[in-house]
Every structure is written in C-alpha cells, then in structure tokens.
Scaffold this motif. Sequence first.
Motif, PDB file in Angstrom:
ATOM      1  N   PHE A  31     -29.219   8.820 -23.632  1.00  0.00           N
ATOM      2  CA  PHE A  31     -29.349   7.348 -22.884  1.00  0.00           C
ATOM      3  C   PHE A  31     -29.441   7.537 -21.577  1.00  0.00           C
ATOM      4  CE2 PHE A  31     -27.002   7.422 -27.107  1.00  0.00           C
ATOM      5  CZ  PHE A  31     -27.406   6.383 -27.402  1.00  0.00           C
ATOM      6  N   CYS A  32     -30.299   6.839 -20.876  1.00  0.00           N
ATOM      7  CA  CYS A  32     -30.617   6.920 -19.434  1.00  0.00           C
ATOM      8  C   CYS A  32     -30.213   5.434 -18.785  1.00  0.00           C
ATOM      9  CB  CYS A  32     -32.004   7.452 -19.084  1.00  0.00           C
ATOM     10  SG  CYS A  32     -32.479   9.172 -19.743  1.00  0.00           S
ATOM     11  N   THR A  33     -29.485   5.640 -17.681  1.00  0.00           N
ATOM     12  CA  THR A  33     -29.254   4.573 -16.958  1.00  0.00           C
ATOM     13  C   THR A  33     -30.554   4.241 -16.113  1.00  0.00           C
ATOM     14  OG1 THR A  33     -28.231   5.715 -15.183  1.00  0.00           O
ATOM     15  CG2 THR A  33     -26.716   4.983 -17.275  1.00  0.00           C
ATOM     16  N   VAL A  34     -30.660   2.909 -15.773  1.00  0.00           N
ATOM     17  CA  VAL A  34     -31.507   2.568 -14.902  1.00  0.00           C
ATOM     18  C   VAL A  34     -30.741   1.813 -13.357  1.00  0.00           C
ATOM     19  CG1 VAL A  34     -33.841   1.079 -14.326  1.00  0.00           C
ATOM     20  CG2 VAL A  34     -33.346   2.105 -16.506  1.00  0.00           C
ATOM     21  N   PRO A  35     -30.345   2.496 -12.699  1.00  0.00           N
ATOM     22  CA  PRO A  35     -29.406   1.907 -11.544  1.00  0.00           C
ATOM     23  C   PRO A  35     -29.802   0.589 -10.989  1.00  0.00           C
ATOM     24  CG  PRO A  35     -29.605   4.338 -11.446  1.00  0.00           C
ATOM     25  CD  PRO A  35     -30.439   3.945 -12.305  1.00  0.00           C
ATOM     26  N   ARG A  36     -31.124   0.362 -10.986  1.00  0.00           N
ATOM     27  CA  ARG A  36     -31.765  -0.817 -10.336  1.00  0.00           C
ATOM     28  C   ARG A  36     -31.969  -1.982 -11.176  1.00  0.00           C
ATOM     29  NH1 ARG A  36     -35.462   3.022  -8.039  1.00  0.00           N
ATOM     30  NH2 ARG A  36     -34.177   4.089  -6.179  1.00  0.00           N
ATOM     31  N   SER A  37     -31.585  -1.713 -12.512  1.00  0.00           N
ATOM     32  CA  SER A  37     -31.811  -2.794 -13.251  1.00  0.00           C
ATOM     33  C   SER A  37     -30.477  -2.826 -14.233  1.00  0.00           C
ATOM     34  CB  SER A  37     -33.123  -2.386 -14.168  1.00  0.00           C
ATOM     35  OG  SER A  37     -33.351  -2.981 -15.437  1.00  0.00           O
ATOM     36  N   ASN A  38     -30.672  -4.010 -15.159  1.00  0.00           N
ATOM     37  CA  ASN A  38     -29.447  -4.307 -16.150  1.00  0.00           C
ATOM     38  C   ASN A  38     -30.017  -3.690 -17.633  1.00  0.00           C
ATOM     39  OD1 ASN A  38     -28.450  -5.712 -14.235  1.00  0.00           O
ATOM     40  ND2 ASN A  38     -27.463  -7.048 -15.453  1.00  0.00           N
ATOM     41  N   GLU A  39     -30.406  -2.071 -17.632  1.00  0.00           N
ATOM     42  CA  GLU A  39     -30.891  -1.686 -18.566  1.00  0.00           C
ATOM     43  C   GLU A  39     -30.435  -0.260 -18.776  1.00  0.00           C
ATOM     44  OE1 GLU A  39     -35.100  -1.640 -18.292  1.00  0.00           O
ATOM     45  OE2 GLU A  39     -35.321  -3.846 -18.689  1.00  0.00           O
ATOM     46  N   THR A  54     -30.311  -4.104 -22.836  1.00  0.00           N
ATOM     47  CA  THR A  54     -30.114  -5.011 -21.766  1.00  0.00           C
ATOM     48  C   THR A  54     -28.298  -5.097 -21.873  1.00  0.00           C
ATOM     49  OG1 THR A  54     -31.989  -6.411 -22.077  1.00  0.00           O
ATOM     50  CG2 THR A  54     -30.261  -7.106 -20.842  1.00  0.00           C
ATOM     51  N   VAL A  55     -27.959  -4.590 -20.653  1.00  0.00           N
ATOM     52  CA  VAL A  55     -26.733  -4.401 -20.450  1.00  0.00           C
ATOM     53  C   VAL A  55     -26.159  -5.386 -19.061  1.00  0.00           C
ATOM     54  CG1 VAL A  55     -26.478  -2.050 -21.242  1.00  0.00           C
ATOM     55  CG2 VAL A  55     -27.059  -2.474 -18.944  1.00  0.00           C
TER      56      VAL A  55
END
Length: 144
Positions: A31-39, A54-55
């Motif tokens: 699982f990879c976070t996308v710090p500039r997005s709600n994903e 979508t988080v």
Amino acid sequence: MTTIQISTIYSLTGECHNQYGGIASDGVYFFCTVPRSNEIHRFDCNFTACTVFTVRRPYAAITYDVYDKCFWAVSPKNDATIYQLDINLREINKITPRYPDQNPDCLTGICCSPNHNSLTTTSLKHIYTLDKDPGGNVLTDGIL
C-alpha cells in the motif's frame, strides 16, 4: 560499510509514480500513500497496480498492524494526529497523544511494533512511542 546488490527494480507508471510517500504491506499487498491526494494505491507482490482507494484525507506514511489487523497513518498536513484505518482503508479512529510541546510538529513517519504492541512515530524533532492495548487503544505515550 556493507554494499548489497538490489535484487529487483520495479518501474512504476501512471500519474502518481513520483508522488508516493509511505509504503506498508499486510503480507499480501503493498500500500503506497499519495501525500498530495486522498488516495492510497494497492499493489500486488509484483507491484502491479490493483486498486486505488479514495480515502478521507491525504496520508504521508502508513503502517500495518498485524496484531489488530488494521492500518495506522499520519497526515502530511500540519497535524500530530494518528489515524486508525480498517482493512478497507476507512478511518475508524483517531488518536491525539499528549505531546510535551504545546505545538507539536507534524508527524512524518509511523511504524507498528507487534512484539511490543506499540506505535512509533517520527517528527522533525522527536521520535515518539505509544503503547496500545489488544483493542488498539493507546495506553501511554512517551518520548525517546
């Protein structure tokens, strides 16, 4: 110093390939976070993209808790809160520890230690440890 050979390199494609922040594994998926997005992006063991979740908010870092079968994450916003996510990456709880500073700095990383049933977080100035009970509740907090 020991130098080791990289065994495998995976090339990531798509819009967010250079925007990943944190990475965690539940033993099956990454699982990879996308710090500039709600994903949060889920990959299989060969790093083939499987699902985009979508988080509720952007997360800078994430860790999987094998003890409580959940994720813990921190936000890239100026926030010192720790978020608990279920296995479907929905927020189910949030923790605001008692920090020694009136204005704690933003948390940048998080790690779960199943051996000690604790969370460890990093910020720009500190490393914090927080003990949990079997239900995932934080019992005490401390500073290293």
